[in-house]
Motif scaffolding. Structure first.
Motif, short mmCIF file in Angstrom:
data_model
loop_
_atom_site.label_atom_id
_atom_site.label_comp_id
_atom_site.label_asym_id
_atom_site.label_seq_id
_atom_site.Cartn_x
_atom_site.Cartn_y
_atom_site.Cartn_z
N SER A 306 0.83 -1.21 0.00
CA SER A 306 0.00 0.00 0.00
C SER A 306 0.87 1.27 0.00
N THR A 307 2.17 1.13 -0.30
CA THR A 307 3.08 2.29 -0.31
C THR A 307 3.67 2.46 -1.72
N PRO A 308 4.30 3.62 -1.97
CA PRO A 308 4.99 3.79 -3.27
C PRO A 308 6.32 3.03 -3.34
N ILE A 309 6.70 2.40 -2.24
CA ILE A 309 7.96 1.65 -2.20
C ILE A 309 7.74 0.28 -2.82
N GLN A 310 8.65 -0.10 -3.72
CA GLN A 310 8.48 -1.35 -4.47
C GLN A 310 9.23 -2.48 -3.80
N PHE A 311 8.52 -3.52 -3.40
CA PHE A 311 9.17 -4.72 -2.86
C PHE A 311 9.63 -5.58 -4.03
N ILE A 312 10.88 -6.04 -4.00
CA ILE A 312 11.42 -6.85 -5.10
C ILE A 312 10.95 -8.30 -4.91
N HIS A 313 10.13 -8.77 -5.85
CA HIS A 313 9.65 -10.15 -5.72
C HIS A 313 10.38 -11.07 -6.68
N GLU A 314 10.25 -12.36 -6.47
CA GLU A 314 10.97 -13.34 -7.29
C GLU A 314 10.53 -13.22 -8.76
N PRO A 315 11.48 -13.40 -9.70
CA PRO A 315 11.11 -13.33 -11.12
C PRO A 315 10.15 -14.46 -11.51
N LYS A 316 9.46 -14.25 -12.63
CA LYS A 316 8.54 -15.27 -13.15
C LYS A 316 9.24 -16.60 -13.36
N GLU A 317 8.51 -17.68 -13.14
CA GLU A 317 9.01 -19.05 -13.36
C GLU A 317 10.21 -19.40 -12.49
N THR A 318 10.37 -18.67 -11.37
CA THR A 318 11.45 -19.01 -10.45
C THR A 318 10.89 -19.11 -9.05
N GLN A 319 11.66 -19.77 -8.18
CA GLN A 319 11.37 -19.73 -6.76
C GLN A 319 12.62 -19.25 -6.05
N SER A 320 12.51 -18.11 -5.39
CA SER A 320 13.68 -17.52 -4.75
C SER A 320 13.78 -17.99 -3.30
N ASN A 321 15.01 -18.10 -2.80
CA ASN A 321 15.19 -18.39 -1.37
C ASN A 321 15.03 -17.11 -0.54
N TYR A 322 14.85 -15.96 -1.23
CA TYR A 322 14.73 -14.65 -0.56
C TYR A 322 15.82 -14.50 0.51
N TRP A 323 17.06 -14.79 0.10
CA TRP A 323 18.18 -14.66 1.04
C TRP A 323 18.17 -13.27 1.70
#
Ligand code: PLP
Length: 393
Positions: A306-323
């Motif tokens: 709900s903010t103008p700050i962009q959360f970086i999410h995992e790219p399409k067709e990938t699963q990130s470990n969100y290290w």
């Protein structure tokens, strides 16, 4: 009237306050290891049996467990990730002053250091603002312009050096677009190597990262998703490469009951048993850590939605470990970004900017580089949030 950057800073601090209200600890570090399994048991076993150093059963066990966890035939544990990458590059015949190696400008310095150790010159490439990895289209257009093929080699027309390899990095655990990058490497006769130091457990099209290239290098430094104190590994499906990696990492010693026979200049790069013991315990909890980190990422994503700050999410067709969880502060200046970081630190949130671009560091500022508009923007706008696995709700 507060400027928009003040508003962004306020929004960032307030959102972190809410998102991390369930955690009392302040200051809250960016990333801390979590020892909630058999760490004490296994390391104590090393000490009690005396097997702490270069020989011992935990190194072999860690090697087997690691190969299984990543879907590789072979894993060769090393003293750190930089050493794994250095040795990996050497094994692929990369090195010497007549070669250049493509590497993102936006990565940890170790990636370029390992290239420099081989005698090859780092050649910096731009990043994609969505995946944070190397931008395959931009790289292809660049190579079409600056390179030519000579006897099956990709030659930089300006320097007359061979562009031998591309080292891809999966930044903060988010997989780069491997299919597209692999296609560029095939088209231009360039070796693909993966620095998966940050992406243990991350998958690209359901396959563990590291499988697109000739080999991959991991790190188990204290701040990575699992740690061995210090450590790394070379991963490969190539039996000959694996055998050579093991041999070269153990001073190129020819097995013999007592004689010191070494058949080439080797390295003392093998992981000690004590570190491997810690690694075996940590690896048992890898899936648990990844689940926690993905939960934390989801939580942050909701809080920032709900903010103008962009959360970086995992790219399409990938699963990130969100290290490391990351956000982007749109259109912010460097000074404003630093003010935002300082405001977070004052509140006890030890957030961190992304790295300075490597082509701006004194030892690399003479190296060739493609235009880096996206990497420059990311280097200013990205901020890493506290990301320890135990922060998940
Ligand atoms: C951590 C890291 C390394 C090197 O790891 P060490 O184990 O510290 O030598 C290399 N590349 C990247 C991208 C890293 O994040």
């Amino acid at each position: 009237m507060p400027t928009s950057s003040h508003l962004l800073t306020d929004t960032l601090v307030t959102t972190l306050d809410t998102a991390l209200a369930h955690v009392e600890k302040r200051p809250l570090p960016l990333h801390e290891p979590w020892f909630c399994g058999n760490e004490v048991k296994y390391t104590t076993d090393c000490i009690e049996t005396g097997w702490v150093s270069s020989v011992g059963s935990y190194v072999d066990r860690f090697s087997i467990d690691l190969a299984k966890a990543t879907g590789f035939e072979y894993a060769i544990p090393t003293v750190n990730g930089t050493a794994a990458l250095h040795l990996g590059l050497k094994l692929l015949g990369i090195g010497g002053h007549k070669q250049e190696v493509l590497v993102p400008a936006l990565t940890f310095v170790a990636t370029a250091n390992a290239i420099a150790y081989t005698g090859a010159t780092p050649h910096f490439v731009d990043s994609d603002t969505t995946t944070l990895g190397v931008d395959a289209d931009a790289l292809r257009n660049y190579l079409l312009e600056i390179s030519e093929q000579q006897d099956g080699q990709c030659i930089n027309k300006a320097t007359q050096k061979q562009i031998k390899a591309l080292v891809v990095v999966h930044i903060f655990g988010h997989p780069a677009d491997l299919d597209a990058l692999k296609a560029v490497c095939t088209e231009f006769n360039i070796i693909l190597v993966e620095d998966i130091a940050e992406s243990l457990g991350s998958t690209y099209k359901s396959k563990h990262t590291g499988h697109a290239g000739e080999l991959a290098a991991l790190s188990f430094n204290g701040n990575k998703i699992i740690t061995t104190g210090g450590g790394g590994a070379i991963l490969t499906n190539n039996a000959e490469l694996a055998q050579k990696a093991k041999h070269l990492s153990t001073t190129a010693k020819v097995p013999h009951p007592y004689a010191f026979k070494h058949d080439q200049v080797g390295y003392n790069y093998r992981m000690p048993n004590l570190n491997a013991a810690l690694g075996c315990a940590q690896l048992e909890n890898l899936i648990f850590f990844i689940n926690k980190k993905r939960q934390l990422a989801k939580h942050y994503q909701q809080q920032f939605s709900s903010t103008p700050i962009q959360f970086i999410h995992e790219p399409k067709e990938t699963q990130s470990n969100y290290w490391l969880c990351a956000i982007r502060l749109p259109s912010i200046t460097l000074e404003e970004r630093n003010q935002a970081i300082e405001a977070c630190h004052q509140k006890g949130f030890l957030v961190r900017p992304a790295w300075n671009l490597l082509n701006q560091l004194p030892m690399f500022d003479h190296c060739p580089s493609m235009p880096l508009p996206q990497a420059q923007q990311l280097a200013i706008e990205l901020i890493n949030l506290p990301s320890s696995a135990f922060l998940a709700l």
